[in-house]
Design an enzyme around this catalytic site. Structure first.
Site, PDB file in Angstrom:
ATOM      1  N   SER A 132       0.866  -1.188   0.000  1.00 16.16           N
ATOM      2  CA  SER A 132       0.000   0.000   0.000  1.00 16.16           C
ATOM      3  C   SER A 132       0.897   1.231   0.000  1.00 16.16           C
ATOM      4  O   SER A 132       1.998   1.212   0.565  1.00 16.16           O
ATOM      5  CB  SER A 132      -0.867   0.034   1.258  1.00 16.16           C
ATOM      6  OG  SER A 132      -1.446   1.325   1.423  1.00 16.16           O
ATOM      7  N   TYR A 158      -1.606  -1.040  10.043  1.00 12.46           N
ATOM      8  CA  TYR A 158      -1.677  -1.338   8.606  1.00 12.46           C
ATOM      9  C   TYR A 158      -0.434  -0.823   7.874  1.00 12.46           C
ATOM     10  O   TYR A 158       0.201  -1.539   7.094  1.00 12.46           O
ATOM     11  CB  TYR A 158      -2.952  -0.696   8.060  1.00 12.46           C
ATOM     12  CG  TYR A 158      -3.220  -0.924   6.594  1.00 12.46           C
ATOM     13  CD1 TYR A 158      -3.911  -2.062   6.166  1.00 12.46           C
ATOM     14  CD2 TYR A 158      -2.822   0.006   5.633  1.00 12.46           C
ATOM     15  CE1 TYR A 158      -4.165  -2.268   4.822  1.00 12.46           C
ATOM     16  CE2 TYR A 158      -3.082  -0.196   4.290  1.00 12.46           C
ATOM     17  CZ  TYR A 158      -3.764  -1.329   3.885  1.00 12.46           C
ATOM     18  OH  TYR A 158      -4.017  -1.516   2.545  1.00 12.46           O
TER      19      TYR A 158
HETATM   20  P1  NAP Z   1     -11.335  -5.928   0.300  1.00  8.09           P
HETATM   21  O1  NAP Z   1     -12.287  -5.414  -0.701  1.00  8.09           O
HETATM   22  O2  NAP Z   1     -11.635  -5.747   1.745  1.00  8.09           O
HETATM   23  O3  NAP Z   1     -11.078  -7.504   0.008  1.00  8.09           O
HETATM   24  C1  NAP Z   1     -10.213  -8.210   0.836  1.00  8.09           C
HETATM   25  C2  NAP Z   1     -10.019  -9.607   0.297  1.00  8.09           C
HETATM   26  O4  NAP Z   1      -9.072 -10.274   1.152  1.00  8.09           O
HETATM   27  C3  NAP Z   1     -11.275 -10.457   0.339  1.00  8.09           C
HETATM   28  O5  NAP Z   1     -11.248 -11.357  -0.740  1.00  8.09           O
HETATM   29  C4  NAP Z   1     -11.139 -11.215   1.663  1.00  8.09           C
HETATM   30  O6  NAP Z   1     -11.813 -12.473   1.669  1.00  8.09           O
HETATM   31  C5  NAP Z   1      -9.648 -11.449   1.686  1.00  8.09           C
HETATM   32  N1  NAP Z   1      -9.109 -11.684   3.018  1.00  8.09           N
HETATM   33  C6  NAP Z   1      -9.185 -10.898   4.121  1.00  8.09           C
HETATM   34  N2  NAP Z   1      -8.558 -11.477   5.144  1.00  8.09           N
HETATM   35  C7  NAP Z   1      -8.082 -12.664   4.702  1.00  8.09           C
HETATM   36  C8  NAP Z   1      -7.348 -13.715   5.279  1.00  8.09           C
HETATM   37  N3  NAP Z   1      -6.990 -13.686   6.576  1.00  8.09           N
HETATM   38  N4  NAP Z   1      -7.028 -14.799   4.515  1.00  8.09           N
HETATM   39  C9  NAP Z   1      -7.394 -14.858   3.215  1.00  8.09           C
HETATM   40  N5  NAP Z   1      -8.099 -13.883   2.601  1.00  8.09           N
HETATM   41  C10 NAP Z   1      -8.439 -12.800   3.344  1.00  8.09           C
HETATM   42  O7  NAP Z   1      -9.880  -5.290   0.101  1.00  8.09           O
HETATM   43  P2  NAP Z   1      -9.225  -4.586  -1.191  1.00  8.09           P
HETATM   44  O8  NAP Z   1      -9.483  -3.148  -1.103  1.00  8.09           O
HETATM   45  O9  NAP Z   1      -9.592  -5.320  -2.420  1.00  8.09           O
HETATM   46  O10 NAP Z   1      -7.681  -4.805  -0.836  1.00  8.09           O
HETATM   47  C11 NAP Z   1      -6.915  -5.848  -1.417  1.00  8.09           C
HETATM   48  C12 NAP Z   1      -5.457  -5.632  -1.075  1.00  8.09           C
HETATM   49  O11 NAP Z   1      -5.045  -4.340  -1.551  1.00  8.09           O
HETATM   50  C13 NAP Z   1      -5.182  -5.632   0.437  1.00  8.09           C
HETATM   51  O12 NAP Z   1      -3.926  -6.217   0.695  1.00  8.09           O
HETATM   52  C14 NAP Z   1      -5.140  -4.156   0.778  1.00  8.09           C
HETATM   53  O13 NAP Z   1      -4.394  -3.901   1.920  1.00  8.09           O
HETATM   54  C15 NAP Z   1      -4.504  -3.588  -0.471  1.00  8.09           C
HETATM   55  N6  NAP Z   1      -4.778  -2.175  -0.687  1.00  8.09           N
HETATM   56  C16 NAP Z   1      -6.041  -1.700  -0.829  1.00  8.09           C
HETATM   57  C17 NAP Z   1      -6.250  -0.343  -1.042  1.00  8.09           C
HETATM   58  C18 NAP Z   1      -7.618   0.244  -1.219  1.00  8.09           C
HETATM   59  O14 NAP Z   1      -7.733   1.485  -1.236  1.00  8.09           O
HETATM   60  N7  NAP Z   1      -8.681  -0.529  -1.361  1.00  8.09           N
HETATM   61  C19 NAP Z   1      -5.155   0.521  -1.093  1.00  8.09           C
HETATM   62  C20 NAP Z   1      -3.874   0.004  -0.942  1.00  8.09           C
HETATM   63  C21 NAP Z   1      -3.699  -1.336  -0.744  1.00  8.09           C
HETATM   64  P3  NAP Z   1     -13.222 -12.678   2.460  1.00  8.09           P
HETATM   65  O15 NAP Z   1     -14.233 -11.825   1.755  1.00  8.09           O
HETATM   66  O16 NAP Z   1     -13.523 -14.125   2.375  1.00  8.09           O
HETATM   67  O17 NAP Z   1     -12.963 -12.190   3.854  1.00  8.09           O
END
Ligand code: NAP
Length: 250
Positions: free
Chosen positions: A148, A161
């Protein structure tokens, strides 16, 4: 057609963690669109993961699902094993699973600190370790860690985080140094703000401020991010690098 090979535009077998929604779903979709095979990991929401799988299949993609908490080493090992069982080899890993438990440092509980480190940093490490064992044996593979921009910027209310994601940056560089001699490439992509389930609360509160910081005046596009990860996976000469994906200037 031989389908388990890397390089030269070959088709690959990829494990994407946290692929039941959000960024992981788009990454999985981008790999499937190019004909690659994808194992979609989820933690709790099997129904949603199955819907993603079915949608990918309806578009001609090859996808399977596998549940498991990446913070649990046994589950991480099982994910890698499942990929190999299904398709004979694991060529790529995208460490995307992640969560946040936002709280200021003064209010943060032990559980909130530990869980975020366990999933975002240790979960990335376990999947990387077990995938690397397979990849080192066959002397090819790529690993892309989704960190991130907060790893570089820090932030108010997200010390757990940001620390975990900064750890992922250090892990990426160390793993690239260790695994390069096995022809395993390790890179990290640092998305900025994306409007997924994870980002929804911050967006609702701060949409104007967040947009204002983006020099292009718009957020990163999720499908473009997915395609960027696929593009990066195909760069045979790139390892140990960190790529910011958004238009806020750090
Ligand atoms: P999201 O919409 O909350 O989706 C999270 C995903 O991770 C879901 O598929 C969830 O599965 C899975 N997950 C959560 N905990 C888990 C665990 N312990 N084991 C296996 N799977 C798990 O998040 P996102 O925004 O797509 O983020 C994806 C990645 O990008 C993350 O690493 C996040 O930190 C990073 N990121 C996001 C942003 C942003 O602005 N959105 C910015 C920078 C980085 P379930 O639904 O089954 O729980």
């Amino acid at each position: 057609m031989g389908r388990s090979l890397l390089g030269g535009g070959g088709l690959v077998n990829v494990l994407v963690t946290g692929a039941s929604r959000g960024i992981g779903e788009r990454i999985a979709r981008a790999f499937c669109k190019e004909g690659h095979r994808v194992l979609l990991n989820y933690h709790v929401d099997k129904e949603r993961a199955l819907r993603v799988r079915d949608a990918l299949r309806a578009q001609g993609g090859e996808a399977e699902v596998c549940g498991g908490d990446v913070a649990d080493p046994a589950a991480a090992r099982a994910l890698v094993k499942r990929t190999v069982e299904l398709w004979g080899a694991i060529d790529g890993l995208v460490n995307n699973a992640g969560l946040c438990r936002d709280k200021t440092i003064l209010k943060m509980t032990e559980e909130e600190w530990r869980r975020v480190l366990d999933v975002n940093l240790s979960g990335t490490f376990w999947c990387l370790k077990f995938a690397a064992e397979e990849m080192a044996r066959k002397k090819s593979g790529f690993i892309i860690n989704i960190a991130s921009l907060l790893a570089l910027r820090g932030g108010v209310g997200c010390a757990n985080y940001a620390a975990a994601k900064a750890g992922v940056v250090g892990l990426t560089k160390s793993a690239a140094r260790e695994l390069g001699r096995f022809n395993v490439r390790v890179n990290a992509v640092l998305p900025g703000f994306h409007n997924t389930d994870m980002g929804a609360a911050a967006w609702a509160k701060n949409a104007e401020k967040i947009l204002g910081e983006h020099v292009l005046g718009r957020l990163g596009d999720l499908d473009e991010l997915g395609r960027f990860v696929v593009f990066l996976s195909q760069q045979q000469s790139v390892s140990g690098q960190i790529f910011n994906f958004e238009s806020r200037v750090v």
